[in-house]
Design an enzyme around this catalytic site. Structure first.
Site, PDB file in Angstrom:
ATOM      1  N   LYS A  74       0.804  -1.226   0.000  1.00 45.17           N
ATOM      2  CA  LYS A  74       0.000   0.000   0.000  1.00 45.17           C
ATOM      3  C   LYS A  74       0.837   1.277   0.000  1.00 45.17           C
ATOM      4  CE  LYS A  74      -4.204  -1.883   2.072  1.00 45.17           C
ATOM      5  NZ  LYS A  74      -5.241  -1.681   3.087  1.00 45.17           N
ATOM      6  N   ASP A 110     -10.408   2.311   1.344  1.00 42.29           N
ATOM      7  CA  ASP A 110     -10.542   1.919   2.758  1.00 42.29           C
ATOM      8  C   ASP A 110     -10.919   3.138   3.592  1.00 42.29           C
ATOM      9  OD1 ASP A 110      -9.806  -0.789   2.447  1.00 42.29           O
ATOM     10  OD2 ASP A 110      -7.676  -0.295   2.551  1.00 42.29           O
ATOM     11  N   GLY A 133      -2.440  -0.863  15.578  1.00 35.53           N
ATOM     12  CA  GLY A 133      -1.892  -1.058  14.246  1.00 35.53           C
ATOM     13  C   GLY A 133      -1.487   0.257  13.619  1.00 35.53           C
ATOM     14  N   SER A 134      -0.403   0.224  12.816  1.00 37.33           N
ATOM     15  CA  SER A 134       0.103   1.471  12.236  1.00 37.33           C
ATOM     16  C   SER A 134       0.564   1.313  10.790  1.00 37.33           C
ATOM     17  CB  SER A 134       1.276   2.003  13.074  1.00 37.33           C
ATOM     18  OG  SER A 134       2.340   1.058  13.096  1.00 37.33           O
ATOM     19  N   GLY A 135       0.138   0.250  10.106  1.00 39.93           N
ATOM     20  CA  GLY A 135       0.515   0.041   8.717  1.00 39.93           C
ATOM     21  C   GLY A 135      -0.345   0.842   7.762  1.00 39.93           C
ATOM     22  N   GLY A 136      -0.400   0.413   6.502  1.00 37.62           N
ATOM     23  CA  GLY A 136      -1.166   1.138   5.498  1.00 37.62           C
ATOM     24  C   GLY A 136      -2.642   1.228   5.839  1.00 37.62           C
ATOM     25  N   MET A 137      -3.227   0.120   6.306  1.00 41.03           N
ATOM     26  CA  MET A 137      -4.628   0.151   6.713  1.00 41.03           C
ATOM     27  C   MET A 137      -4.790   0.989   7.965  1.00 41.03           C
ATOM     28  SD  MET A 137      -7.578  -0.873   5.747  1.00 41.03           S
ATOM     29  CE  MET A 137      -9.246  -1.276   6.279  1.00 41.03           C
TER      30      MET A 137
END
Length: 274
Positions: A74, A110, A133-137
């Protein structure tokens, strides 16, 4: 009234696709079901890749109309695109590529799905939340919470640098360990089908018990361990399966310019999960 039939696949058929580290079937089944229902000359196929630049170059070179982007691509795909729509530029995360005659634009559907679900389930904007959580999503969800008016939030992430960057960029706090809040949001792969933590709860039971709302963005399985436990505790739940439908519907609109009816979307979602 007769049901439209998708034309036979031929040279004019438009191809759409997805790129994911672990491809699933939901997108293919959802989009192809709607192409059939609406008689559209499109086909959709899921892929993975070990050569992201070559894959993105193939989208451009072969005239592939659109591509859904999932973990872990992402953010990595952004330098390979020609531009970003506001939904992606605001959060530096892409989950959809649209190809207009060789011009590749990144979008984030999203992000667009989060606020409508929060409104649908009546979650007040003054509700404090903990998002894990801290990723693309994570970027999409936490940014959507900020833009929906949620002011009291904590981002929990094992990667301190990424967690602080996301939290502070959106006006929230970062911390390493989960704590209690009325709204708990899981944006990690914990509970994901086929993953190493597929049977695990993203939050301890005592925190689930203390919360009012549970939001799990994992969409496979539709009922994650977190969602099942929250239902047993009679909490208000928002599922990743609902996010998956809304974001896929927006992708469908971007690729085709067509808006299916609610009944068609419901039928496609049921087929995709079947």
């Amino acid at each position: 009234m007769s049901t439209p039939r998708r034309p036979p696949i031929g040279r004019d058929t438009k191809l759409c696709m997805s790129l994911a580290g672990r491809p699933g079937n939901f997108g293919s089944r959802f989009h192809n079901h709607l192409y059939e229902a609406l008689g559209l000359d499109y086909v959709y196929k899921a892929f993975t890749t070990r050569d992201l630049p070559a894959a993105i170059g193939g989208i451009r070179a072969l005239g592939i109309r659109g591509c859904a982007i999932s973990m872990p691509f992402k953010e990595a795909c952004i330098p390979l695109l020609d531009g970003l729509a506001p939904s992606a530029a605001a959060i530096d995360s892409v989950n959809t590529i649209v190809n207009d005659d060789g011009l590749l634009t990144g979008h984030n559907t999203d992000y667009a799905a989060i606020a409508p679900l929060l409104r649908q389930y009546g979650v007040p904007a003054e509700t404090p939340f903990v998002a894990r959580g801290s990723g693309g999503m994570g970027k999409a969800v936490v940014s959507a919470l900020r833009d929906a008016g949620f002011r009291d939030g904590t981002v929990v992430a094992r990667n301190e640098a990424a967690g602080r960057r996301l939290a502070e960029g959106c006006g929230y706090r970062w911390q390493a360990e989960v704590t209690s809040a009325p709204l708990l949001v899981n944006i990690t792969p914990i509970g994901m089908e086929g993953g190493p933590e597929s049977r695990d709860l993203a939050f301890p039971e005592e925190l689930i018990e203390a919360a009012d709302y549970i939001f799990d963005v994992v969409h496979l399985p539709p009922e994650t361990p977190l969602i099942r436990r929250a239902r047993e505790m009679d909490k208000v739940v928002i599922t990743g399966a609902e996010v998956a439908v809304l974001q896929a519907l927006e992708q469908f609109r971007l690729y085709t310019g067509v808006t299916p009816s609610p009944a068609q979307v419901e039928a496609a979602a049921a087929f995709a999960r079947g």
